[in-house]
Design a protein around this motif. Structure first.
Motif, PDB file in Angstrom:
ATOM      1  N   ASN A  15       0.852  -1.185   0.000  1.00  0.00           N
ATOM      2  CA  ASN A  15       0.000   0.000   0.000  1.00  0.00           C
ATOM      3  C   ASN A  15       0.886   1.232   0.000  1.00  0.00           C
ATOM      4  O   ASN A  15       1.491   1.563   1.020  1.00  0.00           O
ATOM      5  CB  ASN A  15      -0.930   0.008   1.224  1.00  0.00           C
ATOM      6  CG  ASN A  15      -1.981   1.094   1.125  1.00  0.00           C
ATOM      7  OD1 ASN A  15      -1.737   2.142   0.532  1.00  0.00           O
ATOM      8  ND2 ASN A  15      -3.142   0.844   1.701  1.00  0.00           N
ATOM      9  N   ARG A  16       0.946   1.910  -1.138  1.00  0.00           N
ATOM     10  CA  ARG A  16       1.871   3.050  -1.254  1.00  0.00           C
ATOM     11  C   ARG A  16       1.539   4.163  -0.272  1.00  0.00           C
ATOM     12  O   ARG A  16       2.407   4.955   0.083  1.00  0.00           O
ATOM     13  CB  ARG A  16       1.883   3.594  -2.692  1.00  0.00           C
ATOM     14  CG  ARG A  16       0.561   4.118  -3.166  1.00  0.00           C
ATOM     15  CD  ARG A  16       0.601   4.787  -4.532  1.00  0.00           C
ATOM     16  NE  ARG A  16      -0.744   5.264  -4.852  1.00  0.00           N
ATOM     17  CZ  ARG A  16      -1.689   4.529  -5.426  1.00  0.00           C
ATOM     18  NH1 ARG A  16      -1.422   3.280  -5.784  1.00  0.00           N
ATOM     19  NH2 ARG A  16      -2.893   5.015  -5.634  1.00  0.00           N
ATOM     20  N   ALA A  17       0.256   4.228   0.205  1.00  0.00           N
ATOM     21  CA  ALA A  17      -0.142   5.319   1.101  1.00  0.00           C
ATOM     22  C   ALA A  17       0.275   5.049   2.552  1.00  0.00           C
ATOM     23  O   ALA A  17       0.280   5.963   3.373  1.00  0.00           O
ATOM     24  CB  ALA A  17      -1.648   5.549   1.027  1.00  0.00           C
ATOM     25  N   LEU A  18       0.591   3.804   2.885  1.00  0.00           N
ATOM     26  CA  LEU A  18       1.013   3.476   4.252  1.00  0.00           C
ATOM     27  C   LEU A  18       2.470   3.019   4.298  1.00  0.00           C
ATOM     28  O   LEU A  18       3.050   2.898   5.387  1.00  0.00           O
ATOM     29  CB  LEU A  18       0.124   2.371   4.837  1.00  0.00           C
ATOM     30  CG  LEU A  18      -1.357   2.695   5.054  1.00  0.00           C
ATOM     31  CD1 LEU A  18      -2.087   1.477   5.622  1.00  0.00           C
ATOM     32  CD2 LEU A  18      -1.530   3.897   5.985  1.00  0.00           C
TER      33      LEU A  18
END
Lengths: 292, 292
Positions: free
Chosen positions: B142-145
């Protein structure tokens, strides 16, 4: 009325700081609708809970859980002091301790069971339908955890913050804006922040494949079964976000909300809005499966 | 000695069941080495904590955290009742409540700070080096986390269970088997269960790119800086698991263990073992950066 809570079968409102649910999100949960003090779809929820715990290696007995639900409901004061309609949430963590991530050799799971009042607006949304928005925060991909309703829910928290921000923004003051749609890192539709999603494209009912990401909901499973019994094929497949403009109908579901038709979907990044002209499948399932 | 714990600045051993850390893993943590009652690399840890909280929208002030660390250390009984060497763990959650995943409009973060004794065997592993194994459980993408040390750590728990199972299996009774290597869903090396990984392939030092998955460790960042200062280029890149048989050296690091050379890596699925002939980079960093 505040939530009523049992921790390991006893009225309590704290857990030890050593609980692995707090430390690592090391556990699972279930959320059940409760009508006239009876929990709905209990066998299906207990089966999923037991199965999820087995996959994570958490030794739990669903009979114990069932007994604790009974205890919780018997602790509720009579109506109207406590409502007849509510939500029962069950959290099972791997319990306390261990050295770092590795669990202790002998595990004693912790069970937290809560009763919350049913949100007042839920029944209305079943009738009116709702609006959705596209969330930017992607759903984490992991084939080994996909489908499980585990306690690692930062993705849903982050997407819910996007939804809450949009709800309070004056320009988007649509009171029916009640759910955010979430996508994987490749832009495929996965689920809502707290729901599963069904879509009709080219007159075909379909729902996202959840083998890499997402929560495999009890209501989703019930709908798949029910539609099959009605002779309606539901295609479980990868649904690209770019297919949504082709959809004639979208609806969302979970065990507490039931089934909510989706009237429109906002794309705040482009300030555009998709309108869904049809609700036939959602209404059919509401009246057939849920007997609304 | 059991762990000493402050919750929001006060000696305590519980948190409310409404804490969002328990409910959703909605928070972050840091783990710091403590030597002679002084925490190491404090500014870097506080900076990461503040930055992670900012990314998640958790309003926290690092001065408050620093003050609470001081309070915790001042509560420790004198040695030898409490050891001089330990581990300080800081957990910051988004606090209590909200309706479902959406945080409440006004958030009051909760801070849990703990002192644990330093594991007795850690210094020895710096000298002897350790053995690793390949874990089957993949790291969530997950690139956002990615990069954040958040509380959604089921992946590390599941991989640690694989390691613990291998450690207790008689056929693999290697007392140096101390870490599991984790890969993403495409089979690329990401990290250890509780460490970052450096690899020398073709005489080039490299470490996995963490833009899609993994924890961006403080010691990893310190090593990247230190090697750069030594004129050694570290390539941050995608490292396929299939490249590992080409490695001449592997070492792992985190803030508590420091730097551990890896002597061998077991692949239990094929019952094979890679042997790493070299430790030059690890020893150089141990003596240069850590002044062992």
């Amino acid at each position: 009325m505040v939530a009523l809570t049992l921790v390991d079968g006893v009225l309590a409102d704290t857990v030890p700081v050593s609980d692995r649910g707090l430390l690592y999100g090391d556990g699972v949960f279930e959320t059940l609708a409760c009508r006239q003090r009876q929990v709905l779809q209990l066998p299906a929820h207990l089966l999923r809970l037991q199965d999820s715990c087995r996959q994570l290696g958490i030794p739990v007995h669903s009979q114990d859980i069932e007994q604790q639900i009974g205890t919780l409901l018997s602790c509720l004061p009579p109506a109207p002091e406590a409502p007849e309609e509510g939500v029962v949430k069950i959290i099972v963590t791997r319990g306390d301790g261990g050295r770092g991530y590795a669990p202790p050799a002998s595990v004693k799971p912790r069970v937290v069971i809560q009763f919350h009042p049913m949100p007042a607006d839920y029944a209305g949304f079943s009738h009116s339908g709702i609006s959705c928005m596209f969330c930017q925060h992607p759903v984490s991909a992991n084939r080994a955890l996909a489908g499980l309703k585990h306690l690692n829910r930062l993705d849903q928290v982050m997407a819910s913050r996007e939804l809450a921000a949009a709800q309070t923004r004056a320009a988007n003051a649509d009171p029916l804006l009640q759910e955010g749609l979430m996508f994987d890192g490749q832009g495929n539709l996965v689920e809502g922040t707290r729901s599963n999603v069904f879509v009709v494209i080219d007159n075909r009912l379909c729902t996202p494949d959840l083998s890499e990401a997402g929560v495999s909901g009890i209501m989703r499973a019930a709908l798949l079964d029910w539609f099959a019994g009605q002779g309606v094929t539901v295609r479980v497949r990868t649904i690209a976000g770019t297919e949504l403009p082709l959809a004639s109908e979208v609806f969302i579901c979970n065990s507490v909300m039931g089934i909510w038709p989706v009237n429109r979907i906002y794309d705040l990044s482009t300030d555009t809005c998709l309108t869904l002209p049809d609700q036939a499948m959602a209404r059919r399932a509401q009246h057939g499966l849920l007997k609304l």
